[in-house]
Motif scaffolding. Structure first.
Motif, PDB file in Angstrom:
ATOM      1  N   ASP A  25       4.412  11.446  -4.776  1.00  0.00           N
ATOM      2  CA  ASP A  25       4.883  12.049  -3.755  1.00  0.00           C
ATOM      3  C   ASP A  25       5.596  11.455  -2.758  1.00  0.00           C
ATOM      4  O   ASP A  25       5.451  10.211  -2.421  1.00  0.00           O
ATOM      5  CB  ASP A  25       3.564  12.588  -2.986  1.00  0.00           C
ATOM      6  N   ASP A  26       6.861  11.930  -2.235  1.00  0.00           N
ATOM      7  CA  ASP A  26       7.709  11.049  -1.132  1.00  0.00           C
ATOM      8  C   ASP A  26       6.980  11.352   0.146  1.00  0.00           C
ATOM      9  O   ASP A  26       7.328  10.342   0.977  1.00  0.00           O
ATOM     10  CB  ASP A  26       9.123  11.900  -0.911  1.00  0.00           C
ATOM     11  N   GLN A  27       6.052  12.160   0.350  1.00  0.00           N
ATOM     12  CA  GLN A  27       5.260  12.218   1.534  1.00  0.00           C
ATOM     13  C   GLN A  27       4.072  11.490   1.527  1.00  0.00           C
ATOM     14  O   GLN A  27       2.817  11.915   1.298  1.00  0.00           O
ATOM     15  CB  GLN A  27       4.980  13.588   2.018  1.00  0.00           C
ATOM     16  N   VAL A  28       4.216  10.083   2.158  1.00  0.00           N
ATOM     17  CA  VAL A  28       2.954   9.133   2.051  1.00  0.00           C
ATOM     18  C   VAL A  28       2.269   9.417   3.423  1.00  0.00           C
ATOM     19  O   VAL A  28       2.959   9.347   4.495  1.00  0.00           O
ATOM     20  CB  VAL A  28       3.512   7.697   1.836  1.00  0.00           C
ATOM     21  N   VAL A  36       0.711  -1.075   0.103  1.00  0.00           N
ATOM     22  CA  VAL A  36      -0.168  -0.036   0.072  1.00  0.00           C
ATOM     23  C   VAL A  36       0.908   1.236  -0.072  1.00  0.00           C
ATOM     24  O   VAL A  36       0.788   2.169  -0.702  1.00  0.00           O
ATOM     25  CB  VAL A  36      -0.708  -0.004   1.255  1.00  0.00           C
ATOM     26  N   GLY A  37       1.940   1.452   0.611  1.00  0.00           N
ATOM     27  CA  GLY A  37       2.832   2.400   0.894  1.00  0.00           C
ATOM     28  C   GLY A  37       3.366   2.676  -0.362  1.00  0.00           C
ATOM     29  O   GLY A  37       3.586   3.831  -0.708  1.00  0.00           O
ATOM     30  N   ALA A  75       2.994   5.948  -3.224  1.00  0.00           N
ATOM     31  CA  ALA A  75       4.122   6.596  -3.565  1.00  0.00           C
ATOM     32  C   ALA A  75       4.208   6.649  -5.066  1.00  0.00           C
ATOM     33  O   ALA A  75       4.270   7.629  -5.681  1.00  0.00           O
ATOM     34  CB  ALA A  75       5.334   6.235  -2.972  1.00  0.00           C
ATOM     35  N   LEU A  76       3.808   5.472  -5.594  1.00  0.00           N
ATOM     36  CA  LEU A  76       3.894   5.325  -7.225  1.00  0.00           C
ATOM     37  C   LEU A  76       2.812   6.192  -7.950  1.00  0.00           C
ATOM     38  O   LEU A  76       2.843   6.843  -8.763  1.00  0.00           O
ATOM     39  CB  LEU A  76       3.862   4.180  -7.534  1.00  0.00           C
ATOM     40  N   VAL A  77       1.685   6.077  -7.424  1.00  0.00           N
ATOM     41  CA  VAL A  77       0.427   6.555  -7.693  1.00  0.00           C
ATOM     42  C   VAL A  77       0.342   8.144  -7.567  1.00  0.00           C
ATOM     43  O   VAL A  77       0.145   9.018  -8.565  1.00  0.00           O
ATOM     44  CB  VAL A  77      -0.781   6.065  -7.501  1.00  0.00           C
TER      45      VAL A  77
END
Length: 89
Positions: free
Chosen positions: A32-35, A22-23, A27-29
């Motif tokens: 953003d680096d801030q999940v 999920v993480g 992040a891929l979708v």
């Protein structure tokens, strides 16, 4: 006790795998680096719960049988002690 450890370990493993998937997907979708950790943990918890219902059925049943056997033995010991106490003597 073994059944409990096996079930708990597998459940934790499924949760960790779900957390990573999920993480990573988040992040891929979003790119953003801030999940947002709270949402990732909640989604992973839900996914792992549903997955464990299907994937860990055999381990859960083995654990339940073990608990039931121990409860039956404890009840039998209790009844035997109660019967011995009730004997005239």
């Amino acid at each position: 006790m073994k059944e409990f450890l096996v079930y708990t370990g597998l459940r934790a493993g499924i949760f960790l795998a779900s957390l990573l998937v999920v993480g990573g997907a988040w992040a891929l979708v979003t790119g953003d680096d801030q999940v947002p950790a709270l949402w990732v943990v909640l989604l992973a918890f839900l996914i792992s719960g549903v997955a464990s219902l299907f994937l860990l059925n055999r381990q859960r049943e083995a654990f339940a049988r073990r608990v039931e056997d121990r409860a039956d033995r404890a009840t039998a010991r209790f009844e035997a002690a109660k019967a011995k106490e009730d004997e005239p003597g």
